[in-house]
Design an enzyme around this catalytic site. Structure first.
Site, PDB file in Angstrom:
ATOM      1  N   ASP A 194      -1.224  -0.608   6.152  1.00 35.74           N
ATOM      2  CA  ASP A 194      -1.595   0.130   7.150  1.00 35.74           C
ATOM      3  C   ASP A 194      -3.122  -0.001   7.705  1.00 35.74           C
ATOM      4  O   ASP A 194      -3.673   0.340   8.933  1.00 35.74           O
ATOM      5  CB  ASP A 194      -1.203   1.662   7.395  1.00 35.74           C
ATOM      6  CG  ASP A 194      -2.157   2.693   6.474  1.00 35.74           C
ATOM      7  OD1 ASP A 194      -2.862   3.554   6.956  1.00 35.74           O
ATOM      8  OD2 ASP A 194      -2.095   2.344   5.271  1.00 35.74           O
ATOM      9  N   ASP A 229       0.986  -1.250  -0.057  1.00 39.59           N
ATOM     10  CA  ASP A 229       0.152  -0.111  -0.032  1.00 39.59           C
ATOM     11  C   ASP A 229       0.971   1.085  -0.083  1.00 39.59           C
ATOM     12  O   ASP A 229       1.802   1.266   0.408  1.00 39.59           O
ATOM     13  CB  ASP A 229      -0.957  -0.214   1.312  1.00 39.59           C
ATOM     14  CG  ASP A 229      -1.648   1.319   1.287  1.00 39.59           C
ATOM     15  OD1 ASP A 229      -2.493   1.560   0.692  1.00 39.59           O
ATOM     16  OD2 ASP A 229      -1.638   1.661   2.194  1.00 39.59           O
ATOM     17  N   LYS A 237      -9.423  -2.522  -3.410  1.00 39.21           N
ATOM     18  CA  LYS A 237      -9.254  -2.907  -2.056  1.00 39.21           C
ATOM     19  C   LYS A 237     -10.462  -2.403  -1.288  1.00 39.21           C
ATOM     20  O   LYS A 237     -10.791  -1.355  -1.390  1.00 39.21           O
ATOM     21  CB  LYS A 237      -7.817  -2.514  -1.397  1.00 39.21           C
ATOM     22  CG  LYS A 237      -6.463  -2.955  -2.180  1.00 39.21           C
ATOM     23  CD  LYS A 237      -5.312  -2.326  -1.293  1.00 39.21           C
ATOM     24  CE  LYS A 237      -5.217  -0.805  -1.822  1.00 39.21           C
ATOM     25  NZ  LYS A 237      -3.948  -0.396  -0.872  1.00 39.21           N
ATOM     26  N   ASP A 279      -0.395   5.295   1.076  1.00 42.83           N
ATOM     27  CA  ASP A 279      -0.594   6.460   1.864  1.00 42.83           C
ATOM     28  C   ASP A 279      -0.784   5.633   3.260  1.00 42.83           C
ATOM     29  O   ASP A 279      -1.687   4.684   3.351  1.00 42.83           O
ATOM     30  CB  ASP A 279      -1.803   7.191   1.679  1.00 42.83           C
ATOM     31  CG  ASP A 279      -1.695   8.575   2.329  1.00 42.83           C
ATOM     32  OD1 ASP A 279      -0.839   8.510   3.152  1.00 42.83           O
ATOM     33  OD2 ASP A 279      -2.631   9.369   2.156  1.00 42.83           O
TER      34      ASP A 279
END
Length: 255
Positions: free
Chosen positions: A207, A10, A182, A12
């Site tokens: 995250d 991922d 996602k 950000d």
């Protein structure tokens, strides 16, 4: 601990926080490169091209990246459309999505009939866009959404994102869309095919439990949740399916 040959990662919250660098993330990628381990950045962002994402990583975060190391929800949407034999597309979205569709030969139309309506984030959206999309779907076009994110972080706060636009169209059509990004399995399967990755030797790193980790779980691959962004240990502890691994920082992860 298992060793992996392919990392899906991922952006950000994992590689950076907005404009803020995460030093451990840069070091993590450097360790992957030094070990000869492949990685592919997987993002729900449909507004930017892979080249633009790669440039941002390289220039602003010191993470040297080639466009071929970036897989966007726009590219995953293209893969889905190709498999569905779609020819004509009515698009709501920005230049990243438009570029992906045009580069792969889709006929972009502005009104019905259309084989599919594809909805991504469009920060210049007007009512007529919603009307045209609604009419096309009610006339039989497939309804496809690049990603389900309802909000987008900004300097002003959490503003509406793709999911909010899609919700308006879903309300008007009473048609549930196919969601590509996602936590959908679709983007993960497409990314692994793009990367020629073996699912048993692949791990998803992110995250956000609700997007990154669930995407990995849905794709039946191992997951690594890093507490550098959105999800917290307290919240994740309540989830019925746990990540394969968790770390406070990517500096804590052994390849």
């Amino acid at each position: 601990m298992k060793h992996y040959q392919q990392y899906l990662i991922d952006l950000d919250g994992t590689m950076y926080r907005g404009k803020e660098r995460i030093p451990a993330a840069k070091q993590f990628i450097e360790r992957l490169n030094a070990a000869g381990i492949k990685h592919l950045f997987v993002t729900n962002n449909s507004t930017k091209t892979p080249a633009e994402v790669a440039e941002n990583l390289t220039r602003h975060h010191g993470i040297v990246t080639e466009p071929g190391q970036v897989y966007t929800s726009s590219l995953a949407t293209v893969a889905y459309l190709q498999a569905a034999n779609v020819q004509s597309v009515l698009m709501i979205g920005e230049h990243g999505l438009q570029a992906a569709l045009q580069e792969h030969g889709f006929n972009l139309v502005t009104q019905e009939p259309a084989d599919a309506v594809v909805v991504g984030l469009d920060r210049n959206l007007v009512y007529e866009d919603l009307a045209r999309a609604t009419l096309a779907i009610r006339a039989g076009a497939k309804f496809i959404v690049t990603n389900p994110d309802t909000n987008l972080p900004s300097e002003r706060g959490m503003i509406p994102s793709t999911g909010a636009i899609a919700a308006a169209i879903q309300t008007a059509t009473q048609v549930e869309p196919v969601v590509i990004g996602k936590p959908s399995k679709l983007i993960m399967d497409a990314a692994m095919q793009y990367a020629h990755a073996n699912p048993k030797q692949t791990i998803m790193v992110g995250d956000n439990y609700q997007t990154d980790i669930l995407a990995g779980i849905h794709a039946d691959i191992d997951t690594l949740l890093v507490y550098s962004g959105l999800s917290t240990p307290k919240a994740v502890a309540k989830e019925p399916i746990q990540p394969t691994y968790t770390v406070d920082s990517l500096a804590d992860w052994t390849l």
